[in-house]
Design a protein around this motif. Structure first.
Motif, PDB file in Angstrom:
ATOM      1  N   HIS A  92      -7.822   7.001  -9.926  1.00  0.00           N
ATOM      2  CA  HIS A  92      -7.410   5.958  -9.251  1.00  0.00           C
ATOM      3  C   HIS A  92      -8.591   5.210  -8.443  1.00  0.00           C
ATOM      4  CE1 HIS A  92      -2.828   6.360  -9.253  1.00  0.00           C
ATOM      5  NE2 HIS A  92      -3.176   7.793  -9.415  1.00  0.00           N
ATOM      6  N   LEU A  93      -9.055   4.226  -9.039  1.00  0.00           N
ATOM      7  CA  LEU A  93     -10.387   3.531  -8.689  1.00  0.00           C
ATOM      8  C   LEU A  93     -10.337   2.142  -8.132  1.00  0.00           C
ATOM      9  CD1 LEU A  93     -13.540   3.710  -8.764  1.00  0.00           C
ATOM     10  CD2 LEU A  93     -13.430   2.948 -11.164  1.00  0.00           C
ATOM     11  N   VAL A  94     -10.785   1.971  -6.934  1.00  0.00           N
ATOM     12  CA  VAL A  94     -10.654   0.545  -6.368  1.00  0.00           C
ATOM     13  C   VAL A  94     -12.032   0.223  -6.182  1.00  0.00           C
ATOM     14  CG1 VAL A  94     -10.424   1.470  -3.781  1.00  0.00           C
ATOM     15  CG2 VAL A  94      -9.515  -0.745  -4.392  1.00  0.00           C
ATOM     16  N   ARG A 145       0.941  -1.301   0.045  1.00  0.00           N
ATOM     17  CA  ARG A 145      -0.003   0.070  -0.048  1.00  0.00           C
ATOM     18  C   ARG A 145       0.715   1.349   0.061  1.00  0.00           C
ATOM     19  NH1 ARG A 145      -4.152  -2.782   3.095  1.00  0.00           N
ATOM     20  NH2 ARG A 145      -3.227  -2.723   4.849  1.00  0.00           N
ATOM     21  N   SER A 146       1.947   1.112   0.883  1.00  0.00           N
ATOM     22  CA  SER A 146       2.874   2.356   0.745  1.00  0.00           C
ATOM     23  C   SER A 146       3.572   2.573  -0.402  1.00  0.00           C
ATOM     24  CB  SER A 146       3.788   2.222   1.878  1.00  0.00           C
ATOM     25  OG  SER A 146       3.138   2.092   3.337  1.00  0.00           O
ATOM     26  N   LEU A 147       4.117   1.465  -1.131  1.00  0.00           N
ATOM     27  CA  LEU A 147       4.658   1.812  -2.574  1.00  0.00           C
ATOM     28  C   LEU A 147       3.903   2.276  -3.489  1.00  0.00           C
ATOM     29  CD1 LEU A 147       6.912  -1.317  -2.397  1.00  0.00           C
ATOM     30  CD2 LEU A 147       7.778   0.800  -2.125  1.00  0.00           C
ATOM     31  N   GLN A 188     -10.819  -4.021   2.098  1.00  0.00           N
ATOM     32  CA  GLN A 188      -9.431  -3.478   1.543  1.00  0.00           C
ATOM     33  C   GLN A 188      -9.907  -2.212   0.625  1.00  0.00           C
ATOM     34  OE1 GLN A 188      -8.351  -6.678  -0.719  1.00  0.00           O
ATOM     35  NE2 GLN A 188      -6.665  -7.132   0.584  1.00  0.00           N
ATOM     36  N   VAL A 189     -11.032  -1.893   0.027  1.00  0.00           N
ATOM     37  CA  VAL A 189     -11.452  -0.855  -0.727  1.00  0.00           C
ATOM     38  C   VAL A 189     -11.680   0.362   0.422  1.00  0.00           C
ATOM     39  CG1 VAL A 189     -13.549   0.298  -1.626  1.00  0.00           C
ATOM     40  CG2 VAL A 189     -12.610  -2.016  -2.347  1.00  0.00           C
ATOM     41  N   ALA A 190     -12.358   0.038   1.410  1.00  0.00           N
ATOM     42  CA  ALA A 190     -12.535   0.905   2.726  1.00  0.00           C
ATOM     43  C   ALA A 190     -11.202   1.394   3.116  1.00  0.00           C
ATOM     44  CB  ALA A 190     -13.356   0.467   3.763  1.00  0.00           C
ATOM     45  N   HIS A 191     -10.187   0.685   3.334  1.00  0.00           N
ATOM     46  CA  HIS A 191      -8.975   0.751   3.834  1.00  0.00           C
ATOM     47  C   HIS A 191      -8.107   1.971   2.615  1.00  0.00           C
ATOM     48  CE1 HIS A 191      -4.357   0.529   4.728  1.00  0.00           C
ATOM     49  NE2 HIS A 191      -5.012   0.213   5.819  1.00  0.00           N
ATOM     50  N   SER A 192      -8.235   1.545   1.466  1.00  0.00           N
ATOM     51  CA  SER A 192      -7.594   2.348   0.443  1.00  0.00           C
ATOM     52  C   SER A 192      -8.277   3.683   0.509  1.00  0.00           C
ATOM     53  CB  SER A 192      -7.865   1.677  -0.727  1.00  0.00           C
ATOM     54  OG  SER A 192      -7.094   0.442  -0.953  1.00  0.00           O
TER      55      SER A 192
END
Length: 310
Positions: free
Chosen positions: A94-96, A70-72, A132-136
């Motif tokens: 940037h769409l997830v 995620r950081s990279l 993971q969507v929420a996290h992003s």
């Protein structure tokens, strides 16, 4: 820890060998080994078990890898955006999205944005679990997220809620394929295929289709596409959200409405308080149009209805 160490770690995790990671990064094998050793020294624990040229990630390495990736991704985004600012081009999208939304509604919406001339040169579309969507979106590494509900995290702006009824999917030669509508009685004695996450859609399916006897859930999976392909193989009747079933029709399968209404809810989210670009706003509007085109019985609801609905 520095970027050199993190890139080396990510490459070794992905490729599975230090030599292969070195070739991918354009570095020597000793340089990659040194970067990994320095990272382990800073962390205070081993990331890999060594066995000659090959390495096996430890449990701690797998936990760290998700955060490092995620950081990279965030750093690569900064690099790309800095270059784009210098060239005076539109900011990339940037769409997830969850797999069902990423493979159907998202591409259709992007095509609509392109028709209006708002599509930038670069688009980043990634599928991920709802969590993971929420996290992003919370970590602001994406412009916009398409997510199945519920989602009540602080730090998210929920723009609107989409609702559409779940469906049954089966082979054309299945005994239930001749019915116009699938009810609870018809499902009794049939092998059901559905979702495994009991805190989202699965909970509503169980509650609505319990009947006198519980459903015979023969196969549980984490994506609707898996469930639909299991039905295609003849393993039973897939009870799924309608987006994958209607947005990705598959030869040899039929999609039938359910006699009982089981709503599937999804939402459009952006980072809280972040101003929307013209491109993001156009995409939010296009997602609604695409959803109406793909989904039978689509209803747009206000974000304020979230808690009452879910």
């Amino acid at each position: 820890m520095d970027l050199n160490q993190l890139e080396a770690f990510s490459a070794v995790m992905t490729i599975g060998s230090v030599t292969g990671a070195g070739k991918s990064l354009g570095r020597s094998q000793p340089a990659v080994s040194k970067a990994i050793q320095e990272l382990e020294g800073e962390l205070g624990y081993a990331l890999f078990d060594r066995n000659g040229p090959r390495v096996t990630p430890t449990d701690k390495a797998f936990l760290l890898y998700e955060e490092v990736e995620r950081s990279l991704v965030g750093l690569r985004t900064i690099r790309e955006r800095a270059a784009e600012i210098g060239r005076d081009i539109l900011q990339p999208i940037h769409l997830v999205a969850t797999p069902a939304l990423a493979s159907t509604i998202a591409p259709a919406a992007l095509k609509l944005v392109e028709a209006k001339g708002h599509l930038p040169e670069h688009i980043h579309l990634r599928s991920a679990s709802a969590e993971q969507v929420a996290h992003s979106v919370l970590h602001r590494t994406v412009s916009l997220g398409l997510i199945s509900l519920p989602v009540a995290h602080r730090g998210l702006d929920l723009h609107w809620i989409g609702e559409a009824p779940c469906v049954a999917v089966m082979r054309k030669d299945h005994p239930l394929a001749q019915l116009d509508c699938i009810d609870v009685n018809a499902l009794q004695g049939q092998r059901a295929i559905t979702m495994s996450n009991r805190y989202r859609l699965r909970q509503r399916i169980n509650g609505a289709l319990a009947g006198e006897k519980p459903l015979d859930v023969a196969l549980e999976t984490n994506t609707s596409f898996n469930a639909i392909m299991a039905a295609h193989a003849g393993l039973g009747v897939a009870l799924v959200e309608p987006i994958t079933a209607l947005g990705m029709p598959i030869e040899g399968l039929v999609v039938k409405p359910l006699a009982v209404h089981i709503p599937f809810y999804f939402g459009v989210v952006t980072p809280f308080g972040k101003p929307l670009t013209a491109t993001t706003q156009a995409l939010i509007e296009a997602i609604e149009i695409a959803a109406r085109d793909i989904l039978h019985g689509f209803v747009k609801r206000e974000a304020s209805e979230h808690d009452d609905l879910l």
